[in-house]
Scaffold this motif. Structure first.
Motif, PDB file in Angstrom:
ATOM      1  N   ASP A 185       0.819  -1.215   0.000  1.00 57.35           N
ATOM      2  CA  ASP A 185       0.000   0.000   0.000  1.00 57.35           C
ATOM      3  C   ASP A 185       0.853   1.266   0.000  1.00 57.35           C
ATOM      4  O   ASP A 185       0.479   2.270  -0.621  1.00 57.35           O
ATOM      5  CB  ASP A 185      -0.962  -0.012   1.195  1.00 57.35           C
ATOM      6  N   LYS A 186       1.988   1.219   0.666  1.00 56.80           N
ATOM      7  CA  LYS A 186       2.871   2.392   0.667  1.00 56.80           C
ATOM      8  C   LYS A 186       3.388   2.683  -0.740  1.00 56.80           C
ATOM      9  O   LYS A 186       3.488   3.856  -1.141  1.00 56.80           O
ATOM     10  CB  LYS A 186       4.035   2.171   1.644  1.00 56.80           C
ATOM     11  N   ASP A 205       0.588   4.174  -2.715  1.00 52.57           N
ATOM     12  CA  ASP A 205       0.402   5.570  -2.299  1.00 52.57           C
ATOM     13  C   ASP A 205       1.421   6.470  -2.987  1.00 52.57           C
ATOM     14  O   ASP A 205       1.094   7.587  -3.412  1.00 52.57           O
ATOM     15  CB  ASP A 205       0.548   5.699  -0.776  1.00 52.57           C
ATOM     16  N   LYS A 263      -6.079  11.942  -6.787  1.00 52.00           N
ATOM     17  CA  LYS A 263      -6.249  11.208  -5.525  1.00 52.00           C
ATOM     18  C   LYS A 263      -7.663  11.343  -4.967  1.00 52.00           C
ATOM     19  O   LYS A 263      -8.229  10.377  -4.447  1.00 52.00           O
ATOM     20  CB  LYS A 263      -5.214  11.675  -4.499  1.00 52.00           C
TER      21      LYS A 263
END
Length: 528
Positions: free
Chosen positions: A426-427, A430, A444
């Motif tokens: 997930d990082k 992101d 976003k």
């Protein structure tokens, strides 16, 4: 249900389905066994979120062989291409952008914004790649000869050499460089604009764990002038209804000719007796028998997981173990409430910038630095983003007014140093979203949902070793007469009656269907 067939196909990837369709069309009794509930392997459409039909893995098409479309009458079963124009859009940090192809006037005008010289050079560059493609494309549907086998193979090599000589000295030298060289020196020689070179360089590294400065990356460059969309050469497009329409249309053709296709049927073992393939056993113990078995899985899965090593020659097993499955690709599928609104072209709604591939890659050094991170076991701090939004041209894929963005990201290695993908998945996504948001500030806040596939996820979901979308490296040492390994490039294996029919065999990765078609031809030639 009968347990005896003429041929069993392991895996319902698009290549396996092509093999099944051609065998069934020739009157063979064919069974296709697919471990998942959905057909297509990496060429699929899934309703990931209610109302959103997502091409989870492969996302654009051009290379599917026109002969297969014709022979199997795929258009009868829903296959329809949607050409993309423009085909490419690259925004840059300074507020400018580059939009390209297939319209030659637009491409010339756009490149000239950065370099009038490059605008004049570009048609000549494409003509060079087309010359190389004209030589290489017939080889895609040819069974590679073995230079160490009988006279028939030497005759085929001789014919290939004669064709090569017929190109002329200069064109032949270009072909050798494209086949063996690095993309960067070629691009540097042809062009001066970093913006154009960076846009083109992304085509050279797609799916590869290598930067454009590495030998072998030039080979992928010429693919963008190959293939066709509705008879127009070099044009890439979307498939109406998503990429799964390709697989479903081939499956329908195969069924029409009598093939039986069973999803949710994972093969556990290839049955071998006295050096011959006799069938397969499923994970639940069910056995099916046939005089021919063709595997659409990669060589690692086929020979090292589905077979006992004692049934194979030791030198063959050793060669299979040397195949490179390195992968550095992450796929992120995103549901959006609105299209990305790029600062450099801030129009509301769908515009031409959304039709093709949206590149985020400002220069060649950016690619090299991204690779350097992955080389040392880290996801790229500034990854290369290749984004497509098929809903710009196919409104059937999402609810009214909503969109699907496919984000193909490099570089991010299978194995991370000092951490895991469960901690980083997930990082990393992101970070990709932050980068795209720098160019399209509404991105976003427009995200409804997302699904992330790191290399281990691809391996687990789609059965591709290492998450390698090509079923093995596409370097020169793993192509043509050396794919998957030397001596076994003719779709046959050391086991009589056992064949490879997927991207592990020539001509390798991409949604072409050529490997499946070629394998079917050789099986029929053997009387299978």
């Amino acid at each position: 249900m009968p347990s005896r067939y003429d041929a069993i196909i392991i895996g319902a990837g698009h290549n396996g389905l092509v093999t099944a369709a051609y065998l069934a069309k020739a009157g063979r009794r064919v069974l296709v066994l697919e471990r998942r509930e959905i057909l297509g392997g990496c060429c699929i459409t899934e309703e990931v979120w209610p109302g959103y039909k997502v091409s989870s893995a492969a996302y654009v098409n051009s290379l599917l062989r026109p002969e297969i479309i014709r022979d199997l009458e795929l258009k009868k079963y829903g296959f329809e291409m949607i050409p993309r124009s423009p085909s490419s859009f690259t925004p840059f940090p300074d507020g400018r952008y580059l939009m390209m192809g297939p319209d030659k006037e637009i491409t010339h005008r756009e490149i000239a914004k950065f370099s009038p010289r490059d605008a004049e050079q570009y048609p000549k560059y494409e003509a060079m790649l087309t010359r190389v493609a004209d030589f290489l494309e017939p080889m895609l549907v040819q069974t590679p000869p073995d230079p160490f086998a009988g006279l028939g193979n030497l005759w085929e090599l001789g014919k290939l050499g004669y064709r090569f000589r017929g190109m002329g000295r200069n064109a032949a030298a270009e072909a050798v460089e494209v086949l063996t060289g690095a993309a960067t020196p070629i691009l540097d020689r042809w062009f001066e604009s970093q913006q154009l070179k960076a846009t083109l360089a992304t085509d050279a590294v797609i799916g590869a764990f290598a930067p454009p400065s590495h030998p072998g990356t030039a080979y992928v460059l010429f693919h963008h002038v190959m293939g066709e969309c509705d008879g127009v050469r070099g044009v890439w497009g979307y498939v109406r209804g998503g990429m799964g329409t390709i697989s479903n249309s081939i499956a329908s053709a195969a069924k029409r000719h009598g093939a039986e296709i069973r999803p949710n049927s994972p093969v556990a073992r290839i049955l071998v007796k006295d050096g011959r393939a006799t069938g397969v056993a499923l994970q639940d113990g069910t056995e099916f028998h046939a005089s021919a078995v063709a595997s659409c899985a990669d060589a690692n899965v086929t020979f090292l997981k589905l077979m006992d090593a004692k049934d194979l020659p030791a030198d063959f097993v050793a060669s299979v173990k040397t195949i490179d499955y390195s992968s550095a690709t992450v796929k992120i599928n995103v549901a959006l409430s609105e299209p990305p609104r790029f600062s450099c072209l801030p129009t509301a709604g769908v515009g031409p910038q959304h039709h093709g591939t949206m590149h985020v890659c400002p220069d060649l050094d950016y690619i090299e630095r991204a690779y350097d991170d992955a080389k040392y076991g880290k996801p790229a701090a500034n990854p290369i983003l290749e984004c497509t939004m098929a809903t710009a041209l196919d409104a059937t894929l999402a609810p009214a007014g909503k969109h699907i963005l496919s984000m193909f990201v490099q570089y991010a290695p299978y194995t991370l140093k000092g951490t895991t993908w469960d901690a980083e998945r997930d990082k990393f996504a992101d970070r990709c979203f932050d980068i795209l948001n720098e160019y399209a500030p509404n991105f976003k806040r427009s995200v409804i949902d997302r699904r992330i596939y790191a290399p281990p996820d691809m391996e687990r979901e789609w059965g591709i070793t290492g998450g390698n979308i090509m079923q093995g490296a596409m370097s020169l040492s793993n192509l043509f007469s050396f794919r998957p390994v030397a001596g076994f490039a003719n779709y046959r294996t050391p086991i009589a009656g056992l064949y490879l029919c997927g991207a592990a065999a020539h001509p390798g990765g991409g949604v072409m269907g050529a490997a499946g078609w070629n394998a079917a031809r050789e099986m029929l030639r053997d009387g299978r």
